[in-house]
Enzyme design. Structure first.
Site, PDB file in Angstrom:
ATOM      1  N   TYR A 123      55.461  -1.314  23.026  1.00  0.00           N
ATOM      2  CA  TYR A 123      56.610  -2.170  22.744  1.00  0.00           C
ATOM      3  C   TYR A 123      56.942  -2.874  24.047  1.00  0.00           C
ATOM      4  O   TYR A 123      57.433  -2.258  24.991  1.00  0.00           O
ATOM      5  CB  TYR A 123      57.800  -1.338  22.253  1.00  0.00           C
ATOM      6  CG  TYR A 123      57.638  -0.832  20.848  1.00  0.00           C
ATOM      7  CD1 TYR A 123      58.186  -1.534  19.775  1.00  0.00           C
ATOM      8  CD2 TYR A 123      56.932   0.338  20.585  1.00  0.00           C
ATOM      9  CE1 TYR A 123      58.033  -1.067  18.476  1.00  0.00           C
ATOM     10  CE2 TYR A 123      56.769   0.798  19.284  1.00  0.00           C
ATOM     11  CZ  TYR A 123      57.320   0.090  18.240  1.00  0.00           C
ATOM     12  OH  TYR A 123      57.167   0.541  16.951  1.00  0.00           O
ATOM     13  N   CYS A 124      56.618  -4.155  24.113  1.00  0.00           N
ATOM     14  CA  CYS A 124      56.838  -4.965  25.308  1.00  0.00           C
ATOM     15  C   CYS A 124      58.168  -5.697  25.112  1.00  0.00           C
ATOM     16  O   CYS A 124      58.279  -6.579  24.261  1.00  0.00           O
ATOM     17  CB  CYS A 124      55.678  -5.940  25.462  1.00  0.00           C
ATOM     18  SG  CYS A 124      55.690  -6.852  26.999  1.00  0.00           S
ATOM     19  N   VAL A 125      59.181  -5.308  25.885  1.00  0.00           N
ATOM     20  CA  VAL A 125      60.554  -5.712  25.608  1.00  0.00           C
ATOM     21  C   VAL A 125      61.146  -6.475  26.789  1.00  0.00           C
ATOM     22  O   VAL A 125      60.892  -6.149  27.952  1.00  0.00           O
ATOM     23  CB  VAL A 125      61.414  -4.457  25.302  1.00  0.00           C
ATOM     24  CG1 VAL A 125      62.837  -4.835  24.978  1.00  0.00           C
ATOM     25  CG2 VAL A 125      60.800  -3.659  24.160  1.00  0.00           C
TER      26      VAL A 125
END
Length: 154
Positions: A123-125
Site C-alpha cells: 500500500y503506497c500511500v
C-alpha cells in the site's frame, strides 16, 4: 474517558477539509501525488498508527510499515480493512488499484502486488493523506484499542 474508534462516526468533515494545507487538499480531494522522499512520513520509524487526515478513521499501523525504496510510506496491509476502498484507476496510461478511505472518500494512494511477506501487497500511500498518532498518545486521542499492537505476548 476512552472512546472506541470503531464506534466513532467517521465522515467527511468540511471543516477539516477547509483547514487542509495545499498538498493535503491536492492529494485527498483532487487525487494528487506528493513528491517522493519529500513528504512527512516516508522515513518515519516511530511506533503508532496513521489515520485519515480528513475523518480520523484508522488506516495503517507502523507495525505493517516497511521501506519500499519508493519515497512514500508503504504498508503491507491496512489496520482496518473496512476503512479502505479499492477502485480501478486507468489514469496516466496505467492500470492500477487506487485506495481511498471509506468514510471520508479521501484519495490515499495505490496498492500493488509487489510487497513483502505473507500479503505480498504494498500500500503506497501519500503522507499528505495521513495524520500520525504516536503509540504513547493513542489512549489520549481515542484510539486506545490499538495499543495492543505493541503488547508483548508471553
Amino acid at each position: 474517558m476512552e472512546t472506541d474508534p470503531k464506534t466513532k462516526n467517521y465522515r467527511k468533515d468540511e471543516n477539516r477539509i477547509a483547514n487542509l494545507n495545499d498538498m493535503q487538499y491536492e492529494v485527498t480531494q483532487a487525487c494528487g501525488t506528493e513528491p517522493p522522499f519529500e513528504n512527512e512520513f516516508w522515513n518515519n520509524k516511530r511506533q503508532g498508527i496513521y489515520v485519515d487526515v480528513v475523518s480520523g478513521e484508522p488506516l495503517f499501523a507502523s507495525v505493517d510499515k516497511f521501506d519500499s525504496g519508493t519515497g512514500w510510506p508503504s504498508f503491507t496491509r491496512p489496520l482496518e480493512k473496512t476503512n479502505i476502498v479499492e477502485k480501478s484507476d486507468t489514469h496516466h496510461g496505467m492500470i492500477r488499484t487506487e485506495v481511498r478511505s471509506r468514510n471520508a472518500d479521501s484519495h490515499l494512494g495505490h496498492v500493488f502486488n509487489d510487497g513483502p511477506g505473507a500479503t505480498g501487497l504494498r500500500y503506497c500511500v501519500n503522507s499528505a493523506a495521513l495524520r500520525f498518532i504516536p503509540k504513547e498518545r493513542l489512549v489520549e486521542e481515542g484510539y486506545g484499542e490499538y495499543t495492543k499492537l505493541w503488547e508483548i505476548k508471553s
